[in-house]
Design an enzyme around this catalytic site. Structure first.
Site, PDB file in Angstrom:
ATOM      1  N   LYS A  18      -3.355   8.647   2.481  1.00 53.35           N
ATOM      2  CA  LYS A  18      -4.771   8.728   3.036  1.00 53.35           C
ATOM      3  C   LYS A  18      -4.838   8.834   4.662  1.00 53.35           C
ATOM      4  O   LYS A  18      -5.812   9.410   5.018  1.00 53.35           O
ATOM      5  CB  LYS A  18      -5.125   7.075   3.029  1.00 53.35           C
ATOM      6  CG  LYS A  18      -5.792   6.574   1.758  1.00 53.35           C
ATOM      7  CD  LYS A  18      -6.885   7.295   1.313  1.00 53.35           C
ATOM      8  CE  LYS A  18      -7.532   6.452  -0.096  1.00 53.35           C
ATOM      9  NZ  LYS A  18      -8.616   7.445  -0.329  1.00 53.35           N
ATOM     10  N   TYR A  69       0.833  -1.210  -0.089  1.00 53.10           N
ATOM     11  CA  TYR A  69      -0.208   0.022   0.042  1.00 53.10           C
ATOM     12  C   TYR A  69       0.948   1.305   0.013  1.00 53.10           C
ATOM     13  O   TYR A  69       0.648   2.175  -0.427  1.00 53.10           O
ATOM     14  CB  TYR A  69      -0.966   0.000   1.294  1.00 53.10           C
ATOM     15  CG  TYR A  69      -2.202   0.796   0.991  1.00 53.10           C
ATOM     16  CD1 TYR A  69      -3.141   0.466   0.147  1.00 53.10           C
ATOM     17  CD2 TYR A  69      -2.432   1.679   1.806  1.00 53.10           C
ATOM     18  CE1 TYR A  69      -4.056   1.535  -0.287  1.00 53.10           C
ATOM     19  CE2 TYR A  69      -3.661   2.674   1.775  1.00 53.10           C
ATOM     20  CZ  TYR A  69      -4.569   2.423   0.537  1.00 53.10           C
ATOM     21  OH  TYR A  69      -5.464   3.156   0.548  1.00 53.10           O
TER      22      TYR A  69
END
Length: 270
Positions: free
Chosen positions: A194, A187
């Site tokens: 995020k 990720y």
């Protein structure tokens, strides 16, 4: 990101009742439509698997009138085909969220459709594919810049332009993921981007266009099924109903929070 959620909405229709036509009342909660009379702007629909599309369907079923963006001509046909379900005249305008000029032009076109906006959905994220592979320390400066500009700063830019429309308050809902708090293989830079967001729905692993860009995503989904208390991640329709809640008066005192819709995965330690 649900900032000072606004007034009322509509029934949850397909998402609450499990039927194909929207009922007058939401059967599980026996309330009148929650978002009736509200206007929502939706950023991030790419195809029918998009989380943005699931939330848009729920908002529309709850009575909201929607306006959509599309990112480039490549996606225009997909979004047009989907939004036609709400009527041929559903407003749809181009907007590259990395461009302040395009964002300003988009909201000038919104002004031609309505003098107020009650809801905004930011379901936009991007990082170069190579930045979602290998080690995080291999992230290039340019990949880091692009990921944060599109995935995080765009929310600031959209909020700035929509706020003059929200004369009676409103709701801004964004999307995040557990990888913004914990280490999730591959990720990488997206997790850091995020982490910049608040007032979000944190979805579990969902088969979306963006998810396909994450190396090893199928293993991630299987991990949720094995470890989450509910033995699954989440369904897009469940994200839709959460989006309706955050857009309704019921969430009026919720701000600066992350709402986890992930089968309970987030509560697990070992």
């Amino acid at each position: 990101m649900a900032i000072s959620p606004g007034r009322a909405s509509t029934s949850l229709a397909d998402f609450c009742s499990g039927v194909s036509s929207a009922p007058q009342y939401c059967r599980p909660c026996m309330t009148q439509p929650l978002l009736e009379g509200k206007v929502g702007v939706v950023f991030g629909v790419a195809n029918k698997r998009s989380i943005a599309w699931a939330i848009a369907q729920a908002w529309a079923a709850a009575g909201a009138r929607l306006i959509f963006n599309y990112q480039g001509e490549r996606l225009k046909e997909n979004v047009e085909e989907l939004t036609a379900a709400f009527g041929e005249k559903t407003p749809l305008f181009p907007c590259d969220v990395s461009s302040d000029a395009e964002i300003k032009t988009f909201f000038e076109k919104v002004r031609g459709e309505t003098d107020h906006v009650d809801l905004l959905l930011h379901s936009v994220a991007f990082a170069p594919k190579e930045a979602l592979e290998g080690d995080f320390v291999s992230t290039t400066r340019e990949a880091f810049r692009v990921a944060h500009d599109i995935s995080a700063y765009s929310l600031v830019a959209l909020a700035r332009e929509v706020s003059p429309f929200m004369t009676n308050g409103g709701s801004i809902v964004a999307m995040t993921y557990y990888g913004s708090e914990k280490v999730v293989p591959h990720y990488n830079v997206m997790g850091v981007a995020k982490a910049s967001l608040v007032n979000c729905i944190s979805a579990g692993a969902v088969q979306t266009l963006a998810a396909r860009g994450i190396s090893g995503f199928s293993q991630m989904l299987k991990h949720y099924q094995e470890r989450a208390p509910l033995k699954r991640s989440c369904d897009p329709s469940e994200l839709g109903t959460t989006g309706v809640f955050l857009a309704s008066d019921g969430a009026a005192a919720i701000t600066g929070q992350v709402i986890y819709v992930d089968g309970g995965y987030q509560i697990m330690g070992m």
